[in-house]
Design a protein around this motif. Structure first.
Motif, PDB file in Angstrom:
ATOM      1  N   SER A   1      -3.821  -5.695 -24.203  1.00  0.00           N
ATOM      2  CA  SER A   1      -3.725  -7.132 -24.464  1.00  0.00           C
ATOM      3  C   SER A   1      -2.268  -7.576 -24.537  1.00  0.00           C
ATOM      4  O   SER A   1      -1.916  -8.675 -24.073  1.00  0.00           O
TER       5      SER A   1
ATOM      6  N   ALA B   1      -0.629 -10.226 -21.916  1.00  0.00           N
ATOM      7  CA  ALA B   1       0.017 -11.440 -22.424  1.00  0.00           C
ATOM      8  C   ALA B   1       1.446 -11.564 -21.902  1.00  0.00           C
ATOM      9  O   ALA B   1       1.886 -12.661 -21.530  1.00  0.00           O
TER      10      ALA B   1
ATOM     11  N   THR C   1       1.238 -12.537 -18.195  1.00  0.00           N
ATOM     12  CA  THR C   1       0.781 -13.924 -18.037  1.00  0.00           C
ATOM     13  C   THR C   1       1.859 -14.911 -18.459  1.00  0.00           C
ATOM     14  O   THR C   1       2.030 -15.963 -17.837  1.00  0.00           O
ATOM     15  N   ASN C   2       2.597 -14.575 -19.514  1.00  0.00           N
ATOM     16  CA  ASN C   2       3.639 -15.478 -19.994  1.00  0.00           C
ATOM     17  C   ASN C   2       4.767 -15.634 -18.990  1.00  0.00           C
ATOM     18  O   ASN C   2       5.510 -16.628 -19.024  1.00  0.00           O
TER      19      ASN C   2
ATOM     20  N   GLN D   1      -0.823 -20.413 -14.573  1.00  0.00           N
ATOM     21  CA  GLN D   1      -1.036 -19.585 -15.760  1.00  0.00           C
ATOM     22  C   GLN D   1      -2.412 -19.831 -16.372  1.00  0.00           C
ATOM     23  O   GLN D   1      -2.993 -18.933 -16.983  1.00  0.00           O
ATOM     24  N   TRP D   2      -2.939 -21.046 -16.204  1.00  0.00           N
ATOM     25  CA  TRP D   2      -4.235 -21.389 -16.776  1.00  0.00           C
ATOM     26  C   TRP D   2      -5.336 -20.479 -16.225  1.00  0.00           C
ATOM     27  O   TRP D   2      -6.297 -20.169 -16.937  1.00  0.00           O
TER      28      TRP D   2
ATOM     29  N   ARG E   1      -5.297 -17.196 -18.112  1.00  0.00           N
ATOM     30  CA  ARG E   1      -5.808 -17.413 -19.468  1.00  0.00           C
ATOM     31  C   ARG E   1      -7.332 -17.473 -19.457  1.00  0.00           C
ATOM     32  O   ARG E   1      -7.998 -16.862 -20.288  1.00  0.00           O
TER      33      ARG E   1
ATOM     34  N   PHE F   1      -9.836 -14.494 -21.012  1.00  0.00           N
ATOM     35  CA  PHE F   1     -10.542 -14.867 -22.230  1.00  0.00           C
ATOM     36  C   PHE F   1     -12.037 -15.110 -22.007  1.00  0.00           C
ATOM     37  O   PHE F   1     -12.819 -15.038 -22.950  1.00  0.00           O
TER      38      PHE F   1
ATOM     39  N   GLY G   1      -9.870 -10.302 -24.603  1.00  0.00           N
ATOM     40  CA  GLY G   1      -9.380 -11.669 -24.475  1.00  0.00           C
ATOM     41  C   GLY G   1      -8.918 -12.269 -25.787  1.00  0.00           C
ATOM     42  O   GLY G   1      -7.983 -13.081 -25.810  1.00  0.00           O
TER      43      GLY G   1
ATOM     44  N   VAL H   1      -5.085 -13.725 -26.436  1.00  0.00           N
ATOM     45  CA  VAL H   1      -4.736 -15.081 -26.871  1.00  0.00           C
ATOM     46  C   VAL H   1      -3.765 -15.036 -28.056  1.00  0.00           C
ATOM     47  O   VAL H   1      -2.813 -15.823 -28.127  1.00  0.00           O
TER      48      VAL H   1
ATOM     49  N   LEU I   1      -0.379 -14.058 -26.663  1.00  0.00           N
ATOM     50  CA  LEU I   1       0.188 -15.126 -25.842  1.00  0.00           C
ATOM     51  C   LEU I   1       0.722 -16.258 -26.718  1.00  0.00           C
ATOM     52  O   LEU I   1       1.787 -16.830 -26.439  1.00  0.00           O
TER      53      LEU I   1
ATOM     54  N   GLN J   1       4.775 -17.424 -26.890  1.00  0.00           N
ATOM     55  CA  GLN J   1       5.234 -18.785 -26.619  1.00  0.00           C
ATOM     56  C   GLN J   1       6.027 -19.374 -27.779  1.00  0.00           C
ATOM     57  O   GLN J   1       6.631 -20.438 -27.625  1.00  0.00           O
TER      58      GLN J   1
END
Length: 317
Positions: A108, A112, A115-116, A122-123, A126, A130, A191, A195, A198, A202
């Motif tokens: 995970s 993350a 993906t970041n 990126q959506w 996500r 998830f 997932g 999250v 992630l 951010q």
């Protein structure tokens, strides 16, 4: 003769006391009114059953007879400590925890981080990572039972590449059944941890990475020196939540193997359910539940102590 102006007399008068106490009481009352439904629900369906379980563990409570039954003292606890299937179910639970916690934390985190770093779309990642988490456990069980079906299942091709016999299903072999359940669980629940990581990523200022890049730090060095230390608290939270969730494993086992083959995947909650509703022995099942509860609390406390000690060493260095 001196005179005092009205302005001076008004300024010399003491100020009126603030009315914040009444306002705070009003706000407190409104807050408790909003919380009341949840508090009542939590007390009725969480605290109440927990207290009743602890009391019933000292009695010969049964689903056949009403009431608590006769007083048993510590007999239910002694029985659980002397039952081989209790210790084997506890070992299977710990085995499942060892199979799932490290991959669910590491994978995970990697997902993350990758993906970041995606600039566009990126959506999609996500959503893709998830989406399995929102599926019910019954759906997950059906999907992975089909995947691990011998010969015709999707697992047959990877099994051939690994040199395994595709005619022997992973869930049919006592040596691999728990691994199959762990794989399904990792796919299902990763997932949620993704999250959490992630969200933590951010919150890290981009200026730190830009400054490190100017100083010549590589991507790996940025992850090791910036990302990992700043996500230490998130990692501790993920580990704690994942350990607790893994120790409470039940749905996947019940739906995919029902504790089999034999009792090779029977976990503690499965044994508790069987003792309570098959053997009709609520008292013995309550004792096993209390023991599992104590084990979870002890492991959670140890994990927190280890995390706190590591954080203090990091601050000291």
């Amino acid at each position: 003769m001196t005179t005092t102006s009205p302005t001076a007399s008004r300024s010399a008068a003491p100020a009126a006391p603030p009315r914040s106490s009444g306002l705070s009481r009003t706000r407190s009352t409104k807050a408790w009114l909003f919380l009341a439904p949840f508090v009542l629900f939590y007390a009725a369906f969480m605290i109440g059953p927990t207290v009743w379980m602890m009391i019933a563990s000292f009695f010969n409570t049964s689903t056949v007879h009403a009431g608590l039954g006769s007083f048993a003292g510590l007999a239910n606890y002694v029985e659980m400590f002397t039952r081989d299937d209790f210790w084997s179910s506890l070992w299977h639970t710990l085995q499942f925890t060892l199979y799932t916690v490290p991959p669910l934390v590491v994978l995970s985190f990697v997902m993350a981080v990758l993906t970041n770093r995606v600039a566009r779309g990126q959506w999609f990642f996500r959503l893709a990572f998830f989406l399995p988490f929102i599926l019910p456990s019954a759906t997950i069980g059906l999907i992975w039972v089909f995947v691990f079906t011998p010969t015709n299942g999707l697992w047959s091709l990877p099994a051939q590449l690994l040199g395994l016999d595709p005619g022997t299903g992973m869930l049919s072999d006592p040596k691999t059944a728990m691994i199959g359940i762990a794989i399904a669980t990792i796919w299902w629940t990763i997932g949620f941890n993704f999250v959490l990581y992630l969200a933590g990523l951010q919150e890290i200022p981009r200026e730190l990475y830009e400054a490190a890049a100017v100083d010549g730090a590589t991507a790996w060095q940025q992850i090791a020196r910036i990302t990992v230390p700043l996500l230490a608290r998130t990692t501790a939270l993920v580990i704690l939540l994942q350990i607790i969730a893994s120790l409470k494993i039940f749905d996947q086992v019940y739906l995919m193997t029902a504790g089999g083959p034999g009792i090779s995947t029977q976990v503690t909650l499965g044994l508790i359910t069987e003792t309570a509703f098959t053997d009709n022995r609520i008292g013995a099942a309550s004792a096993a539940s209390v023991l599992l509860f104590v084990i979870i609390i002890v492991i959670a406390i140890l994990q927190q102590l280890i995390t706190s000690a590591g954080a203090k060493r990091g601050e000291g260095s």
